[in-house]
Motif scaffolding. Structure first.
Motif, PDB file in Angstrom:
ATOM      1  N   VAL A 102       0.950  -1.285   0.019  1.00  0.00           N
ATOM      2  CA  VAL A 102      -0.006  -0.148   0.056  1.00  0.00           C
ATOM      3  C   VAL A 102       0.954   1.109   0.134  1.00  0.00           C
ATOM      4  CG1 VAL A 102      -1.833   1.450   1.118  1.00  0.00           C
ATOM      5  CG2 VAL A 102      -1.713  -1.216   1.204  1.00  0.00           C
ATOM      6  N   LEU A 103       0.569   2.256  -0.941  1.00  0.00           N
ATOM      7  CA  LEU A 103       1.325   3.400  -0.870  1.00  0.00           C
ATOM      8  C   LEU A 103       0.363   4.540  -0.589  1.00  0.00           C
ATOM      9  CD1 LEU A 103       2.817   1.700  -3.203  1.00  0.00           C
ATOM     10  CD2 LEU A 103       4.452   3.220  -3.032  1.00  0.00           C
ATOM     11  N   ARG A 104       0.526   5.530   0.154  1.00  0.00           N
ATOM     12  CA  ARG A 104      -0.355   6.553   0.532  1.00  0.00           C
ATOM     13  C   ARG A 104       0.140   8.032  -0.068  1.00  0.00           C
ATOM     14  NH1 ARG A 104      -3.912   3.988   3.075  1.00  0.00           N
ATOM     15  NH2 ARG A 104      -3.750   2.320   4.530  1.00  0.00           N
ATOM     16  N   SER A 105      -0.846   8.908  -0.679  1.00  0.00           N
ATOM     17  CA  SER A 105      -0.608   9.926  -1.188  1.00  0.00           C
ATOM     18  C   SER A 105       0.633   9.942  -2.130  1.00  0.00           C
ATOM     19  CB  SER A 105      -0.109  10.954  -0.265  1.00  0.00           C
ATOM     20  OG  SER A 105      -1.417  11.099   0.571  1.00  0.00           O
ATOM     21  N   HIS A 106       0.750   8.865  -3.063  1.00  0.00           N
ATOM     22  CA  HIS A 106       1.669   8.681  -4.141  1.00  0.00           C
ATOM     23  C   HIS A 106       1.647   9.529  -5.377  1.00  0.00           C
ATOM     24  CE1 HIS A 106       5.276   6.589  -5.504  1.00  0.00           C
ATOM     25  NE2 HIS A 106       4.558   6.424  -6.780  1.00  0.00           N
ATOM     26  N   PRO A 107       2.536  10.448  -5.829  1.00  0.00           N
ATOM     27  CA  PRO A 107       2.475  10.972  -7.108  1.00  0.00           C
ATOM     28  C   PRO A 107       2.312  10.261  -8.367  1.00  0.00           C
ATOM     29  CG  PRO A 107       4.775  11.216  -6.309  1.00  0.00           C
ATOM     30  CD  PRO A 107       4.069  10.544  -5.265  1.00  0.00           C
ATOM     31  N   VAL A 108       1.060  10.275  -8.928  1.00  0.00           N
ATOM     32  CA  VAL A 108       0.896   9.729 -10.075  1.00  0.00           C
ATOM     33  C   VAL A 108       0.614  10.495 -11.348  1.00  0.00           C
ATOM     34  CG1 VAL A 108      -0.944   8.105 -11.231  1.00  0.00           C
ATOM     35  CG2 VAL A 108       0.038   7.735  -8.719  1.00  0.00           C
ATOM     36  N   MET A 109       1.075  10.432 -12.348  1.00  0.00           N
ATOM     37  CA  MET A 109       1.140  11.434 -13.686  1.00  0.00           C
ATOM     38  C   MET A 109      -0.129  10.787 -14.440  1.00  0.00           C
ATOM     39  SD  MET A 109       4.993  11.650 -15.038  1.00  0.00           S
ATOM     40  CE  MET A 109       6.154  12.409 -13.951  1.00  0.00           C
ATOM     41  N   ALA A 110      -0.716  12.037 -14.906  1.00  0.00           N
ATOM     42  CA  ALA A 110      -2.046  11.617 -15.562  1.00  0.00           C
ATOM     43  C   ALA A 110      -1.549  11.842 -17.285  1.00  0.00           C
ATOM     44  CB  ALA A 110      -3.233  12.420 -15.298  1.00  0.00           C
ATOM     45  N   LEU A 111      -1.745  11.146 -17.992  1.00  0.00           N
ATOM     46  CA  LEU A 111      -1.418  11.182 -19.440  1.00  0.00           C
ATOM     47  C   LEU A 111      -2.522  10.638 -20.315  1.00  0.00           C
ATOM     48  CD1 LEU A 111       2.656  10.422 -19.442  1.00  0.00           C
ATOM     49  CD2 LEU A 111       1.536  12.797 -19.935  1.00  0.00           C
ATOM     50  N   ASN A 112      -2.419  11.063 -21.669  1.00  0.00           N
ATOM     51  CA  ASN A 112      -3.092  10.154 -22.543  1.00  0.00           C
ATOM     52  C   ASN A 112      -2.169   9.034 -22.927  1.00  0.00           C
ATOM     53  OD1 ASN A 112      -4.596   9.260 -25.005  1.00  0.00           O
ATOM     54  ND2 ASN A 112      -4.604  11.451 -25.987  1.00  0.00           N
ATOM     55  N   LEU A 113      -2.704   7.778 -22.806  1.00  0.00           N
ATOM     56  CA  LEU A 113      -2.142   6.664 -22.955  1.00  0.00           C
ATOM     57  C   LEU A 113      -2.673   5.860 -24.322  1.00  0.00           C
ATOM     58  CD1 LEU A 113      -1.813   5.058 -19.581  1.00  0.00           C
ATOM     59  CD2 LEU A 113      -0.037   6.493 -20.849  1.00  0.00           C
ATOM     60  N   ASP A 114      -3.524   6.611 -25.191  1.00  0.00           N
ATOM     61  CA  ASP A 114      -4.090   6.178 -26.383  1.00  0.00           C
ATOM     62  C   ASP A 114      -3.014   5.482 -27.347  1.00  0.00           C
ATOM     63  OD1 ASP A 114      -6.653   6.923 -25.786  1.00  0.00           O
ATOM     64  OD2 ASP A 114      -6.378   8.439 -26.965  1.00  0.00           O
ATOM     65  N   GLY A 115      -1.670   5.946 -27.480  1.00  0.00           N
ATOM     66  CA  GLY A 115      -1.007   5.104 -28.231  1.00  0.00           C
ATOM     67  C   GLY A 115      -0.597   3.566 -27.656  1.00  0.00           C
ATOM     68  N   ALA A 116      -0.361   3.698 -26.238  1.00  0.00           N
ATOM     69  CA  ALA A 116       0.006   2.236 -25.809  1.00  0.00           C
ATOM     70  C   ALA A 116      -1.348   1.446 -25.740  1.00  0.00           C
ATOM     71  CB  ALA A 116       0.647   2.432 -24.317  1.00  0.00           C
ATOM     72  N   ARG A 117      -2.254   1.889 -25.376  1.00  0.00           N
ATOM     73  CA  ARG A 117      -3.463   1.238 -25.348  1.00  0.00           C
ATOM     74  C   ARG A 117      -4.086   0.771 -26.443  1.00  0.00           C
ATOM     75  NH1 ARG A 117      -7.613   2.542 -21.177  1.00  0.00           N
ATOM     76  NH2 ARG A 117      -9.121   3.285 -22.826  1.00  0.00           N
ATOM     77  N   SER A 118      -3.830   1.285 -27.589  1.00  0.00           N
ATOM     78  CA  SER A 118      -4.193   0.986 -28.996  1.00  0.00           C
ATOM     79  C   SER A 118      -3.491  -0.435 -29.617  1.00  0.00           C
ATOM     80  CB  SER A 118      -3.971   2.008 -30.197  1.00  0.00           C
ATOM     81  OG  SER A 118      -2.534   2.112 -30.445  1.00  0.00           O
ATOM     82  N   MET A 119      -2.197  -0.567 -28.872  1.00  0.00           N
ATOM     83  CA  MET A 119      -1.470  -1.927 -29.233  1.00  0.00           C
ATOM     84  C   MET A 119      -1.841  -3.174 -28.523  1.00  0.00           C
ATOM     85  SD  MET A 119       0.649  -0.905 -31.421  1.00  0.00           S
ATOM     86  CE  MET A 119       1.682  -2.025 -31.478  1.00  0.00           C
ATOM     87  N   MET A 120      -2.657  -2.824 -27.552  1.00  0.00           N
ATOM     88  CA  MET A 120      -2.974  -4.216 -26.421  1.00  0.00           C
ATOM     89  C   MET A 120      -4.451  -4.505 -26.832  1.00  0.00           C
ATOM     90  SD  MET A 120      -1.320  -2.226 -23.114  1.00  0.00           S
ATOM     91  CE  MET A 120      -1.284  -3.895 -22.271  1.00  0.00           C
ATOM     92  N   ALA A 121      -4.594  -6.105 -26.254  1.00  0.00           N
ATOM     93  CA  ALA A 121      -5.940  -6.665 -26.547  1.00  0.00           C
ATOM     94  C   ALA A 121      -6.901  -5.957 -25.462  1.00  0.00           C
ATOM     95  CB  ALA A 121      -5.622  -8.180 -26.505  1.00  0.00           C
ATOM     96  N   GLU A 122      -6.345  -5.772 -24.086  1.00  0.00           N
ATOM     97  CA  GLU A 122      -7.033  -5.432 -22.872  1.00  0.00           C
ATOM     98  C   GLU A 122      -6.808  -3.875 -22.894  1.00  0.00           C
ATOM     99  OE1 GLU A 122      -7.992  -6.669 -18.450  1.00  0.00           O
ATOM    100  OE2 GLU A 122      -7.000  -8.196 -20.068  1.00  0.00           O
ATOM    101  N   GLN A 123      -7.774  -3.204 -22.552  1.00  0.00           N
ATOM    102  CA  GLN A 123      -7.640  -1.713 -22.266  1.00  0.00           C
ATOM    103  C   GLN A 123      -7.062  -1.555 -20.896  1.00  0.00           C
ATOM    104  OE1 GLN A 123      -8.149   0.881 -24.757  1.00  0.00           O
ATOM    105  NE2 GLN A 123      -7.654  -1.082 -25.682  1.00  0.00           N
ATOM    106  N   ILE A 124      -6.238  -0.987 -20.504  1.00  0.00           N
ATOM    107  CA  ILE A 124      -5.309  -0.842 -19.422  1.00  0.00           C
ATOM    108  C   ILE A 124      -5.799   0.659 -18.944  1.00  0.00           C
ATOM    109  CG2 ILE A 124      -3.514  -2.296 -19.673  1.00  0.00           C
ATOM    110  CD1 ILE A 124      -1.926   0.186 -20.290  1.00  0.00           C
ATOM    111  N   ASP A 125      -5.951   0.894 -17.545  1.00  0.00           N
ATOM    112  CA  ASP A 125      -6.187   2.161 -16.882  1.00  0.00           C
ATOM    113  C   ASP A 125      -4.840   2.933 -16.703  1.00  0.00           C
ATOM    114  OD1 ASP A 125      -9.217   2.196 -16.236  1.00  0.00           O
ATOM    115  OD2 ASP A 125      -8.617   0.398 -15.235  1.00  0.00           O
TER     116      ASP A 125
END
Length: 281
Positions: free
Chosen positions: A101-124
Motif C-alpha cells: 500500500v502506498l499513500r499520497s503517491h504522485p501519479v502522472m496523468a497522461l493520454n495513453l491512447d498509443g499504448a492502449r491501441s496496441m493491446m488486446a485489453e484496455q489498461i487504466d
C-alpha cells in the motif's frame, strides 16, 4: 516503453507488513505485457507493470473513475521524456494488497491512447519504477502469479549484473556469444531489441510489427534475428531468443519474450534506492 522522468516530491508510505500476498497476473493476449489489478483511491484499476517506466501513470480517460483526486501544483516542476504533452500529477492512494500500500503517491496523468491501441485489453495505467522500486516482489509469468513480498520457501537467488540509469531503472549487462552488452530491463516491451552487430546468430526474416510510445502508435518493417542464446547471469541462459534489430545508437531493451521465461525477484535495498533484481532458480 520509456515514459517521463519528472521531478515530483510527496510523502510515500509503504506498509511495514512483510507477509507475502499473492496476486493473479495475466499477459495481454496481443502484446504479452503483464497486467494486474490494483486500487487507486479505492477504485479498481487494471494496470501494466513496466520496469522500463520511470513513473506511474494513469490514463486521462480513467481519471473520471476517481472521486475528487487531489492534484499537485506542478508549475515549478520540470519534466523530461518522450510524451508529447505535459502531464498533470495527482496524489493517490495505491493498493495492490494488504502488504503493498502506498499513500499520497504522485501519479502522472497522461493520454495513453498509443499504448492502449496496441493491446488486446484496455489498461487504466502503468505501474513504473517509482512504485516497483520500493516493493519486494516476485514476478513469475509462467505460473501467472505475482508475489508482493518474497515468497516462502528456499530460493536460490542469482543477482543480475548491471547498473542503474539516471532514472533508477535497471540496465543489465548480458552476454551474447561471450560479448557483453548493456540493455534496459523493460517489462513494458513485448520484444527484446538489440543492434544487429550484437547478435552472432544473424538475421532470420523481416516482418511488419506495431510499435508505440505513450501517445501514439505506428507500423514498421522490422528485421528479426535468428534464434540464439542470451546469458543473463552466471548459470542463467535463455535459449531460442529472436530479438528485433534496432539501430546502433538506439536504446537496447530486454523485453517480455525473455522475462516471461524466468522468475524475476526484486528486493529493495538501502544502498540502492531502486532495489536489486535477481533470478530465482
Amino acid at each position: 516503453m520509456m515514459l517521463l522522468a519528472g521531478v515530483c516530491h510527496a510523502d510515500t508510505q509503504v506498509s511495514e507488513n512483510k507477509a507475502t500476498d499473492t496476486m493473479t497476473m495475466v499477459q495481454d493476449a496481443r502484446c504479452r505485457q503483464v497486467l494486474v489489478n490494483c486500487e487507486m483511491n479505492g477504485v479498481p484499476m487494471r494496470m501494466m507493470l513496466d520496469t522500463g517506466a520511470t513513473n506511474t501513470v494513469i490514463h486521462r480517460g480513467s481519471l473520471s473513475k476517481l472521486k475528487n483526486p487531489r492534484q499537485m501544483d506542478t508549475r515549478n516542476v520540470q519534466f523530461k521524456g518522450n510524451a508529447k504533452e505535459r502531464p498533470d500529477v495527482y496524489l493517490l492512494n495505491v493498493k495492490f494488497a494488504d502488504s503493498a500500500v502506498l499513500r499520497s503517491h504522485p501519479v502522472m496523468a497522461l493520454n495513453l491512447d498509443g499504448a492502449r491501441s496496441m493491446m488486446a485489453e484496455q489498461i487504466d495505467g502503468i505501474i513504473g519504477m517509482d512504485i516497483l522500486g520500493a516493493m519486494p516482489f516476485t514476478f513469475d509469468v509462467s505460473s501467472g502469479k505475482l508475489h508482493w513480498g518474497l515468497p516462502e520457501g528456499e530460493l536460490k537467488l542469482v543477482p543480475l549484473p548491471g547498473k542503474r540509469d539516471e532514472a533508477g531503472r535497471m540496465v543489465l549487462s548480458i552476454e551474447c556469444d561471450g560479448k557483453a552488452h548493456d540493455i534496459l530491463l523493460d517489462s513494458g516491451s513485448s520484444v527484446t531489441r538489440l543492434p544487429a552487430s550484437a547478435w552472432p546468430a544473424g538475421a532470420a526474416k523481416q516482418m511488419h510489427m506495431g510499435v508505440s510510445d505513450v501517445n501514439s502508435a505506428e507500423q514498421l518493417v522490422a528485421t528479426i534475428g535468428a534464434p540464439g542464446k542470451v546469458k543473463l547471469a552466471p548459470g542463467v541462459v535463455v535459449e531460442a531468443v529472436t530479438p528485433v534489430f534496432c539501430g546502433e545508437e538506439e536504446h537496447t531493451i530486454l523485453g517480455m519474450d525473455i522475462l516471461g521465461r524466468v522468475r524475476l525477484v526484486h528486493v529493495p535495498s538501502s544502498s540502492q534506492p531502486s532495489g536489486c533484481f535477481f533470478i530465482a532458480l
